[in-house]
Design an enzyme around this catalytic site. Structure first.
Site, PDB file in Angstrom:
ATOM      1  N   GLY A 232     -24.253  17.210 -85.651  1.00 60.52           N
ATOM      2  CA  GLY A 232     -24.301  16.129 -84.677  1.00 60.52           C
ATOM      3  C   GLY A 232     -22.983  15.442 -84.402  1.00 60.52           C
ATOM      4  O   GLY A 232     -22.943  14.525 -83.580  1.00 60.52           O
ATOM      5  N   GLU A 265     -24.000  20.472 -91.626  1.00 62.58           N
ATOM      6  CA  GLU A 265     -24.194  21.763 -90.932  1.00 62.58           C
ATOM      7  C   GLU A 265     -23.912  21.505 -89.456  1.00 62.58           C
ATOM      8  O   GLU A 265     -24.807  21.211 -88.686  1.00 62.58           O
ATOM      9  CB  GLU A 265     -25.621  22.291 -91.184  1.00 62.58           C
ATOM     10  CG  GLU A 265     -26.685  21.214 -91.033  1.00 62.58           C
ATOM     11  CD  GLU A 265     -28.071  21.627 -91.492  1.00 62.58           C
ATOM     12  OE1 GLU A 265     -28.171  22.334 -92.509  1.00 62.58           O
ATOM     13  OE2 GLU A 265     -29.042  21.226 -90.837  1.00 62.58           O
ATOM     14  N   ARG A 268     -21.717  22.278 -82.786  1.00 63.67           N
ATOM     15  CA  ARG A 268     -20.961  22.027 -81.562  1.00 63.67           C
ATOM     16  C   ARG A 268     -19.480  21.737 -81.818  1.00 63.67           C
ATOM     17  O   ARG A 268     -18.604  22.349 -81.210  1.00 63.67           O
ATOM     18  CB  ARG A 268     -21.577  20.833 -80.818  1.00 63.67           C
ATOM     19  CG  ARG A 268     -20.955  20.568 -79.444  1.00 63.67           C
ATOM     20  CD  ARG A 268     -21.590  19.353 -78.774  1.00 63.67           C
ATOM     21  NE  ARG A 268     -23.030  19.406 -78.839  1.00 63.67           N
ATOM     22  CZ  ARG A 268     -23.801  20.117 -78.018  1.00 63.67           C
ATOM     23  NH1 ARG A 268     -23.257  20.792 -77.034  1.00 63.67           N
ATOM     24  NH2 ARG A 268     -25.102  20.126 -78.166  1.00 63.67           N
ATOM     25  N   CYS A 343     -29.492  32.709 -57.070  1.00 61.32           N
ATOM     26  CA  CYS A 343     -30.155  32.219 -55.855  1.00 61.32           C
ATOM     27  C   CYS A 343     -31.014  31.012 -56.196  1.00 61.32           C
ATOM     28  O   CYS A 343     -32.232  31.023 -55.997  1.00 61.32           O
ATOM     29  CB  CYS A 343     -30.995  33.328 -55.250  1.00 61.32           C
ATOM     30  SG  CYS A 343     -30.030  34.822 -54.979  1.00 61.32           S
ATOM     31  N   TYR A 372     -23.095  26.540 -77.586  1.00 65.35           N
ATOM     32  CA  TYR A 372     -24.280  26.383 -76.744  1.00 65.35           C
ATOM     33  C   TYR A 372     -23.990  26.780 -75.291  1.00 65.35           C
ATOM     34  O   TYR A 372     -24.430  26.110 -74.357  1.00 65.35           O
ATOM     35  CB  TYR A 372     -24.809  24.937 -76.814  1.00 65.35           C
ATOM     36  CG  TYR A 372     -25.109  24.458 -78.217  1.00 65.35           C
ATOM     37  CD1 TYR A 372     -26.186  24.989 -78.929  1.00 65.35           C
ATOM     38  CD2 TYR A 372     -24.310  23.509 -78.842  1.00 65.35           C
ATOM     39  CE1 TYR A 372     -26.457  24.557 -80.219  1.00 65.35           C
ATOM     40  CE2 TYR A 372     -24.577  23.074 -80.129  1.00 65.35           C
ATOM     41  CZ  TYR A 372     -25.650  23.599 -80.813  1.00 65.35           C
ATOM     42  OH  TYR A 372     -25.920  23.173 -82.095  1.00 65.35           O
TER      43      TYR A 372
HETATM   44  C1  PLP Z   1     -28.666  22.340 -84.033  1.00 65.73           C
HETATM   45  C2  PLP Z   1     -28.727  21.889 -85.450  1.00 65.73           C
HETATM   46  C3  PLP Z   1     -27.543  21.586 -86.131  1.00 65.73           C
HETATM   47  C4  PLP Z   1     -26.184  21.588 -85.461  1.00 65.73           C
HETATM   48  O1  PLP Z   1     -26.096  20.522 -84.606  1.00 65.73           O
HETATM   49  P1  PLP Z   1     -24.702  20.184 -83.812  1.00 65.73           P
HETATM   50  O2  PLP Z   1     -25.088  19.005 -83.008  1.00 65.73           O
HETATM   51  O3  PLP Z   1     -24.377  21.373 -83.016  1.00 65.73           O
HETATM   52  O4  PLP Z   1     -23.672  19.879 -84.837  1.00 65.73           O
HETATM   53  C5  PLP Z   1     -27.655  21.240 -87.469  1.00 65.73           C
HETATM   54  N1  PLP Z   1     -28.840  21.199 -88.094  1.00 65.73           N
HETATM   55  C6  PLP Z   1     -30.006  21.459 -87.458  1.00 65.73           C
HETATM   56  C7  PLP Z   1     -31.279  21.377 -88.199  1.00 65.73           C
HETATM   57  C8  PLP Z   1     -29.981  21.807 -86.119  1.00 65.73           C
HETATM   58  O5  PLP Z   1     -31.134  22.053 -85.487  1.00 65.73           O
END
Ligand code: PLP
Length: 403
Positions: A232, A265, A268, A343, A372
């Site tokens: 996130g 984890e 992005r 289209c 993404y």
């Molecule tokens: C998508 C996701 C992430 C990664 O999120 P980002 O916003 O791309 O850093 C981490 N953990 C879970 C469970 C996710 O679904």
């Protein structure tokens, strides 16, 4: 920190050149450096995983492998992809909703180290499959906070979503977990928001989640070893130079991490910056007062801007060749809308963006295209040719030609 802006010379040198240009270009060396820079300020012992769903290309996974603790996956397919790309030694953790028996069997067969469970059904299913195999699966319980939570682009927790176990149901979930002899509780998991650009607010959210995890552990007599705080960390598509304050975030969080193994984890922020999506301008037109550039490419390769309804950052790279006998069409000092080759009026990558000049045959280089982008797109809609996918690094250059 940088973001990838391939030069016209590089693009012309590495693309096939047998038709209008449409290509993703990746800078794998910079990608690795990005992961290293994000990980460095975190408290010692923190696990920084890469969330594979942001970009699951094997070359991306291989470039990241030396610089991350391991990989977070959300499907059996992603497990296999990581194992095939980076081998048996890579650490893998698995999360996500809607778990099946096949997922759990794949997790056991491919040596995934931990499962993040999101429901009672998922716990019971994982327990049954593990017991049958004579295995034990370490688990984290994913909590969906009571909320509200600070603003971000996407919200997975603190709201009525399909993710996690709602906070008020955690005590019941822990009771069920106690009876699951083939599962071992190791801690809690939170992935509450995505694309949070406010590092201080994100640190405050994570601090509150850590306090909640400790509180739950104390209340229920649990051995809390791990808290996974999800991903996130934000990027700003309106300002490619802007950066999430990782150092400030880490500094704010470190005092709250004592005695725990923290995990992140992120997807992005790791993958976004060091890839570009380059499309040739095929046509220009004015319709009902709006100026359009029609591109070789579009949202079937790069759905992100239409998914988020944003103007994706881009620059126009002028190209001098013009092989037709008629005058070359151009637009000067205009507000340009970038439309793809599909289209549907939804096939738009940016709308009414001022540009000094656009000509047929020039290239549009969309920046921050690594996360993404290709991975979330509907590639076969209209059966247009796929883009080239080109992976460059300072030492070597590899190209995967489209199927
Ligand atoms: C998508 C996701 C992430 C990664 O999120 P980002 O916003 O791309 O850093 C981490 N953990 C879970 C469970 C996710 O679904």
């Amino acid at each position: 920190m940088s973001f990838y802006r391939p030069s016209i010379e590089t693009i012309l040198a590495v693309t096939r050149g047998d038709g209008p240009i449409c290509a993703f270009l990746h800078d794998l060396s910079a990608l690795g450096e990005q992961a290293r820079a994000l990980r460095a300020p975190l408290p010692p012992g923190t696990d920084f995983f890469y969330a594979v769903k942001a970009n699951n290309d094997p070359q991306v996974l291989r470039a990241l492998a030396p610089h991350v603790a391991g990989f977070e996956v959300a499907s059996a397919g992603e497990i296999v992809r990581v194992r095939q790309a980076v081998g048996s030694a890579a650490r893998i953790v698995m999360g996500g909703p809607a778990r099946t028996e096949g997922d759990i069997r794949t997790l056991l067969a491919f040596g995934v180290e931990r499962l993040h469970v999101e429901s009672a059904q998922a716990m019971r299913l994982a327990n049954a499959v593990a017991a049958r195999a004579g295995a034990t699966i370490p688990v984290l319980l994913r909590v969906n906070l009571a909320g509200p939570v600070p603003g971000a682009t996407l919200t997975m927790g603190g709201a009525a979503t399909q993710f996690g176990i709602e906070q008020s149901a955690i005590p019941d979930a822990l009771t069920i977990l106690r009876d699951c002899r083939a599962l071992r509780f190791e801690g809690f998991h939170f992935h509450t928001v995505s694309n949070n650009r406010d590092a201080a607010a994100h640190a405050a959210l994570c601090t509150a989640e850590l306090a909640m995890a400790r509180g739950l552990a104390a209340e229920h007599g649990l051995d809390l070893r791990i808290v996974n705080l999800g991903g996130g960390w934000g990027v700003d598509y309106a300002d490619p130079d802007w950066r999430f304050d990782v150092i400030g975030f880490a500094r704010a969080l470190t005092p709250h991490a004592k005695g725990l193994r923290l995990q992140f984890e992120c997807g992005r922020i790791v993958a976004a910056y060091h890839a570009a999506y380059v499309c040739e301008i095929i046509d220009l037109k004015q319709v009902h007062g709006r100026a359009f550039a029609l591109l070789r490419g579009g949202t079937h390769h790069f759905r992100l801007p239409s998914s988020w309804s944003h103007n994706h950052p881009f620059e126009i790279l002028p190209r001098e060749e013009w092989s037709h006998p008629w005058p070359r069409p151009e637009l000067l000092d205009t507000k340009l809308t970038l439309a793809g080759e599909l289209c549907t009026p939804k096939d738009v990558l940016a709308r009414d963006v001022p540009v000094p000049r656009a000509r047929i045959g020039d290239l549009v280089c969309l920046q921050m295209a690594g996360a993404y982008g290709w991975d979330i797109s509907h590639h076969d809609f209209l059966c247009h040719a796929r883009p080239e996918r080109i992976f460059l690094s300072s030492s070597r250059e590899t190209t995967e030609q489209p199927a």
